[in-house]
Design a protein around this motif. Structure first.
Motif, short mmCIF file in Angstrom:
data_model
loop_
_atom_site.label_atom_id
_atom_site.label_comp_id
_atom_site.label_asym_id
_atom_site.label_seq_id
_atom_site.Cartn_x
_atom_site.Cartn_y
_atom_site.Cartn_z
N ILE A 189 0.95 -1.08 -0.04
CA ILE A 189 0.14 0.01 0.00
C ILE A 189 0.86 1.17 0.02
N PHE A 190 2.02 1.09 0.80
CA PHE A 190 2.80 2.44 0.83
C PHE A 190 3.47 2.62 -0.45
N ASN A 191 3.99 1.58 -1.12
CA ASN A 191 4.67 1.84 -2.37
C ASN A 191 3.78 2.31 -3.56
N GLN A 192 2.54 1.91 -3.61
CA GLN A 192 1.80 2.34 -4.51
C GLN A 192 0.83 3.49 -4.17
N SER A 193 0.99 3.85 -3.13
CA SER A 193 0.25 5.19 -2.63
C SER A 193 0.81 6.30 -3.56
N SER A 194 -0.13 7.20 -3.95
CA SER A 194 -0.02 8.30 -4.75
C SER A 194 0.50 9.63 -3.93
N LYS A 195 0.25 9.42 -2.37
CA LYS A 195 0.80 10.28 -1.69
C LYS A 195 2.41 10.10 -1.57
N ARG A 196 2.76 8.82 -1.48
CA ARG A 196 4.21 8.78 -1.47
C ARG A 196 4.92 9.52 -2.71
N ILE A 197 4.44 9.12 -3.85
CA ILE A 197 4.99 9.83 -5.03
C ILE A 197 5.01 11.43 -4.89
N ILE A 198 3.80 11.98 -4.39
CA ILE A 198 3.92 13.55 -4.21
C ILE A 198 4.80 13.97 -3.01
N ALA A 199 4.85 13.16 -2.12
CA ALA A 199 5.75 13.60 -1.14
C ALA A 199 7.35 13.59 -1.52
N SER A 200 7.58 12.49 -2.22
CA SER A 200 8.86 12.67 -2.68
C SER A 200 9.33 13.42 -3.72
N LYS A 201 8.29 13.88 -4.49
CA LYS A 201 8.66 14.96 -5.72
C LYS A 201 8.62 16.29 -4.54
N LYS A 202 7.83 16.40 -3.55
CA LYS A 202 7.70 17.65 -2.64
C LYS A 202 9.14 17.82 -1.99
N ILE A 203 9.86 16.64 -1.54
CA ILE A 203 11.01 16.72 -1.05
C ILE A 203 11.99 17.10 -1.88
N ASN B 167 11.89 18.88 -4.74
CA ASN B 167 11.90 20.25 -5.20
C ASN B 167 12.31 20.97 -3.79
N GLU B 168 11.85 20.74 -2.70
CA GLU B 168 12.38 21.35 -1.60
C GLU B 168 14.02 21.39 -1.40
N PHE B 169 14.73 20.34 -1.81
CA PHE B 169 16.02 20.31 -1.67
C PHE B 169 16.68 20.40 -2.93
N LYS B 170 16.20 21.02 -3.98
CA LYS B 170 16.77 21.02 -5.46
C LYS B 170 17.73 21.96 -5.55
N GLY B 171 17.55 23.36 -4.77
CA GLY B 171 18.46 24.46 -4.98
C GLY B 171 19.86 24.10 -4.17
N ARG B 172 19.59 23.36 -2.79
CA ARG B 172 20.78 23.00 -2.01
C ARG B 172 21.64 21.84 -2.64
N ALA B 173 21.03 20.92 -3.57
CA ALA B 173 21.57 19.72 -4.22
C ALA B 173 22.41 20.52 -5.36
N SER B 174 21.74 21.38 -6.01
CA SER B 174 22.48 22.07 -7.13
C SER B 174 23.52 22.88 -6.62
N GLU B 175 23.52 23.59 -5.40
CA GLU B 175 24.63 24.26 -4.80
C GLU B 175 25.78 23.33 -4.52
N LEU B 176 25.66 22.18 -3.84
CA LEU B 176 26.48 21.04 -3.43
C LEU B 176 26.95 20.65 -4.77
N GLN B 177 26.39 20.36 -5.85
CA GLN B 177 26.94 19.95 -7.24
C GLN B 177 27.92 20.94 -7.55
N PHE B 178 27.75 22.12 -7.27
CA PHE B 178 28.55 23.24 -8.11
C PHE B 178 29.79 23.34 -7.19
N LEU B 179 29.74 23.12 -6.04
CA LEU B 179 30.78 23.00 -5.00
C LEU B 179 31.87 21.96 -5.28
#
Length: 165
Positions: A34-48, A50-62
């Protein structure tokens, strides 16, 4: 003697009917499915993400900047003066430490957020399981991943999945 045998027989009949009734009040559910097929899991994964995208880009640049600096240093260190070489080595070590600290903090915060979102989704799923269980009057619901065998237990996984999606 007849009364004793009749009493034993009656006790066996009552016990078996109680066991048969209690089997009807047990259900199983596959929480991981149920957890793996939950649409809420997919949405939460994309939310996280997006939330960390800027910092991940900064780390990649560094990381890229540090890698280039190390490669340049390796290529040119033979021709450098010792004082210049020491200065660049010190600079590389400082930048590596800064990068490592930022990467560790990033990983910790990302992991913490994933755990938070996972708990929310699991609580949501558990509430649906409780709702279905109360509605159908199940007395016990067990995660199917934690049992080896269940003969008469009803599987409510699909019913929960229908409400979770």
């Amino acid at each position: 003697m007849k009364k004793f045998l009749c009493s034993i027989l009656l006790l066996i009949i009552i016990t078996s009917s109680i066991n048969a009734q209690s089997c009807d009040k047990i259900a199983v559910v596959n929480m991981s499915k149920i957890f793996n097929q939950s649409s809420k899991r997919i949405i939460a994964s994309k939310k996280i993400e997006n939330e960390f995208k800027g910092r991940a880009s900064e780390l990649q640049f560094l990381e890229n900047k540090l890698y280039e600096k190390i490669q340049d240093f390796k290529k040119n260190r033979a021709t450098m003066r010792p004082s210049e070489r020491n200065k660049i080595e010190k600079s590389i070590l400082e930048e590596r430490e800064i990068f490592t600290n930022k990467a560790q903090i990033f990983e910790q915060e990302n992991h913490r957020r994933q755990i938070e979102e996972r708990k929310k989704i699991i609580n949501y799923i558990e509430n649906i399981v409780k709702h279905i269980s109360r509605k159908r009057k199940y007395e016990l619901v067990i995660d199917s991943n934690s049992i080896v065998y269940a003969l008469n237990a009803k599987d409510i996984t699909i019913d929960v999945l229908n409400q979770v999606k």
